[in-house]
Motif scaffolding. Sequence first.
Motif, PDB file in Angstrom:
ATOM      1  N   ALA A 120       0.838  -1.197   0.000  1.00 45.57           N
ATOM      2  CA  ALA A 120       0.000   0.000   0.000  1.00 45.57           C
ATOM      3  C   ALA A 120       0.875   1.249   0.000  1.00 45.57           C
ATOM      4  O   ALA A 120       1.891   1.309   0.695  1.00 45.57           O
ATOM      5  N   GLY A 121       0.499   2.225  -0.794  1.00 41.59           N
ATOM      6  CA  GLY A 121       1.282   3.449  -0.854  1.00 41.59           C
ATOM      7  C   GLY A 121       0.424   4.642  -1.201  1.00 41.59           C
ATOM      8  O   GLY A 121      -0.693   4.499  -1.708  1.00 41.59           O
ATOM      9  N   HIS A 122       0.953   5.825  -0.918  1.00 37.26           N
ATOM     10  CA  HIS A 122       0.231   7.059  -1.238  1.00 37.26           C
ATOM     11  C   HIS A 122       1.156   8.015  -1.965  1.00 37.26           C
ATOM     12  O   HIS A 122       2.270   8.298  -1.502  1.00 37.26           O
ATOM     13  N   GLU A 182       2.051   9.077   6.535  1.00 38.87           N
ATOM     14  CA  GLU A 182       1.121   8.247   7.295  1.00 38.87           C
ATOM     15  C   GLU A 182       0.998   6.853   6.670  1.00 38.87           C
ATOM     16  O   GLU A 182       1.005   5.847   7.371  1.00 38.87           O
ATOM     17  N   VAL A 183       0.865   6.794   5.357  1.00 39.26           N
ATOM     18  CA  VAL A 183       0.683   5.506   4.676  1.00 39.26           C
ATOM     19  C   VAL A 183       2.023   4.803   4.458  1.00 39.26           C
ATOM     20  O   VAL A 183       2.193   3.626   4.801  1.00 39.26           O
ATOM     21  N   ASN A 184       2.987   5.522   3.889  1.00 43.43           N
ATOM     22  CA  ASN A 184       4.232   4.888   3.448  1.00 43.43           C
ATOM     23  C   ASN A 184       5.203   4.578   4.581  1.00 43.43           C
ATOM     24  O   ASN A 184       6.026   3.666   4.452  1.00 43.43           O
ATOM     25  N   VAL A 185       5.135   5.324   5.674  1.00 42.90           N
ATOM     26  CA  VAL A 185       6.037   5.073   6.805  1.00 42.90           C
ATOM     27  C   VAL A 185       5.279   4.456   7.988  1.00 42.90           C
ATOM     28  O   VAL A 185       5.580   3.346   8.419  1.00 42.90           O
ATOM     29  N   LYS A 186       4.283   5.178   8.478  1.00 47.87           N
ATOM     30  CA  LYS A 186       3.526   4.642   9.620  1.00 47.87           C
ATOM     31  C   LYS A 186       2.846   3.324   9.256  1.00 47.87           C
ATOM     32  O   LYS A 186       2.805   2.385  10.063  1.00 47.87           O
ATOM     33  N   GLY A 187       2.322   3.229   8.034  1.00 51.88           N
ATOM     34  CA  GLY A 187       1.669   1.992   7.605  1.00 51.88           C
ATOM     35  C   GLY A 187       2.604   0.804   7.661  1.00 51.88           C
ATOM     36  O   GLY A 187       2.241  -0.283   8.129  1.00 51.88           O
ATOM     37  N   VAL A 188       3.832   0.988   7.196  1.00 47.68           N
ATOM     38  CA  VAL A 188       4.819  -0.098   7.244  1.00 47.68           C
ATOM     39  C   VAL A 188       5.210  -0.403   8.681  1.00 47.68           C
ATOM     40  O   VAL A 188       5.405  -1.565   9.064  1.00 47.68           O
ATOM     41  N   PHE A 189       5.326   0.634   9.501  1.00 50.00           N
ATOM     42  CA  PHE A 189       5.621   0.449  10.923  1.00 50.00           C
ATOM     43  C   PHE A 189       4.563  -0.435  11.588  1.00 50.00           C
ATOM     44  O   PHE A 189       4.892  -1.390  12.306  1.00 50.00           O
ATOM     45  N   LEU A 190       3.293  -0.147  11.324  1.00 46.57           N
ATOM     46  CA  LEU A 190       2.217  -0.941  11.927  1.00 46.57           C
ATOM     47  C   LEU A 190       2.211  -2.370  11.390  1.00 46.57           C
ATOM     48  O   LEU A 190       2.047  -3.334  12.152  1.00 46.57           O
ATOM     49  N   LEU A 246      13.801  14.499  -8.024  1.00 49.73           N
ATOM     50  CA  LEU A 246      12.705  14.887  -8.905  1.00 49.73           C
ATOM     51  C   LEU A 246      11.884  15.981  -8.234  1.00 49.73           C
ATOM     52  O   LEU A 246      11.300  15.752  -7.168  1.00 49.73           O
ATOM     53  N   PRO A 247      11.818  17.171  -8.799  1.00 46.27           N
ATOM     54  CA  PRO A 247      11.023  18.254  -8.203  1.00 46.27           C
ATOM     55  C   PRO A 247       9.566  17.847  -8.036  1.00 46.27           C
ATOM     56  O   PRO A 247       8.991  17.181  -8.898  1.00 46.27           O
ATOM     57  N   GLY A 248       8.982  18.219  -6.919  1.00 49.05           N
ATOM     58  CA  GLY A 248       7.577  17.927  -6.670  1.00 49.05           C
ATOM     59  C   GLY A 248       7.318  16.614  -5.964  1.00 49.05           C
ATOM     60  O   GLY A 248       6.190  16.315  -5.583  1.00 49.05           O
ATOM     61  N   PHE A 249       8.371  15.804  -5.749  1.00 48.18           N
ATOM     62  CA  PHE A 249       8.205  14.477  -5.146  1.00 48.18           C
ATOM     63  C   PHE A 249       8.706  14.415  -3.701  1.00 48.18           C
ATOM     64  O   PHE A 249       9.045  13.354  -3.212  1.00 48.18           O
ATOM     65  N   SER A 250       8.746  15.545  -3.014  1.00 47.69           N
ATOM     66  CA  SER A 250       9.325  15.544  -1.667  1.00 47.69           C
ATOM     67  C   SER A 250       8.580  14.616  -0.716  1.00 47.69           C
ATOM     68  O   SER A 250       9.203  13.904   0.077  1.00 47.69           O
ATOM     69  N   SER A 289       9.188   9.988   2.035  1.00 49.88           N
ATOM     70  CA  SER A 289       8.591   8.925   2.845  1.00 49.88           C
ATOM     71  C   SER A 289       9.132   7.556   2.451  1.00 49.88           C
ATOM     72  O   SER A 289       9.358   6.694   3.303  1.00 49.88           O
ATOM     73  N   LYS A 290       9.368   7.351   1.167  1.00 49.96           N
ATOM     74  CA  LYS A 290       9.874   6.057   0.714  1.00 49.96           C
ATOM     75  C   LYS A 290      11.318   5.816   1.172  1.00 49.96           C
ATOM     76  O   LYS A 290      11.676   4.686   1.547  1.00 49.96           O
TER      77      LYS A 290
END
Length: 261
Positions: free
Chosen positions: A122-124, A160-168, A197-201, A206-207
């Motif tokens: 899952a990712g956002h 929340e999704v890419n870091v916390k989600g993996v943590f959970l 890549l500009p705009g991908f902060s 998070s990745k």
Amino acid sequence: MPPALPFIEYSNTFHHKSYPAISPTRPELSAAGKTVFISGGGRGLGTGIVAAFAQAGAKNIVIMGRNATSLQTVATTTETAWPSTKITIVTGDVSCEVDVARAFYEVKKVAPDGVDVVVANAGHLATVAPIPAAAPTAGHSSTEQTKLDPVLMDWWRAFEVNVKGVFLLARHFLASAMPSAVFLNVSAGACHLNPVLPGFSAYAGSKIATARVIETLQEENPAFRFYNVQPGVVKTDMLTNSGLLAIPDLPLDDRECFHRI
């Protein structure tokens, strides 16, 4: 138009089509009798991950996602193609502790001894745009006003999704894993590309944070195996929304290996 994609040498050979050495049908890659949990299993790369484990003979696959209709479509199609695999669907959000706990309760019901593989897919992707300056306010804005800032909410949602989600997912994996179980984090090339890549902060930030979390989990838990997996460049809805398809000569991978449903 985005700049040409920088070339990063992660391996000696790049493949854009599936090839026999990685076929799920190879005996040494068998998942026979295994129980697999896949987040984000209802769309995009998740559909291919589900299909690959079913083709490899997994006994149980539990898939989690936010869209019940998509999950049920994947379940029905997969069980029709591979009747020996039982699919269990769980509607929920990986960034919500209650939802993740409920999902692993379903895992426990089909596999009381424990889970063999968890795939954190899952990712956002937050809106691709430069970080904007804060809007002028009269005095100090309240905490509630800050929380309602749509730009901040969308940017932070990636973490929340890419870091916390993996943590959970990792916490519940550790609580229910079989010996020598495997945790696979679906990472992204965007977090390693240089120049950035500009705009991908939000997405890249998070990745790359999650990649380090996975490396740390491996050091802390040597009895299990933790991997960051780069899935390549596949034309999913997320890739379309990213705007990266406008890059000249973008090396797209063959979608067939993901068995789009």
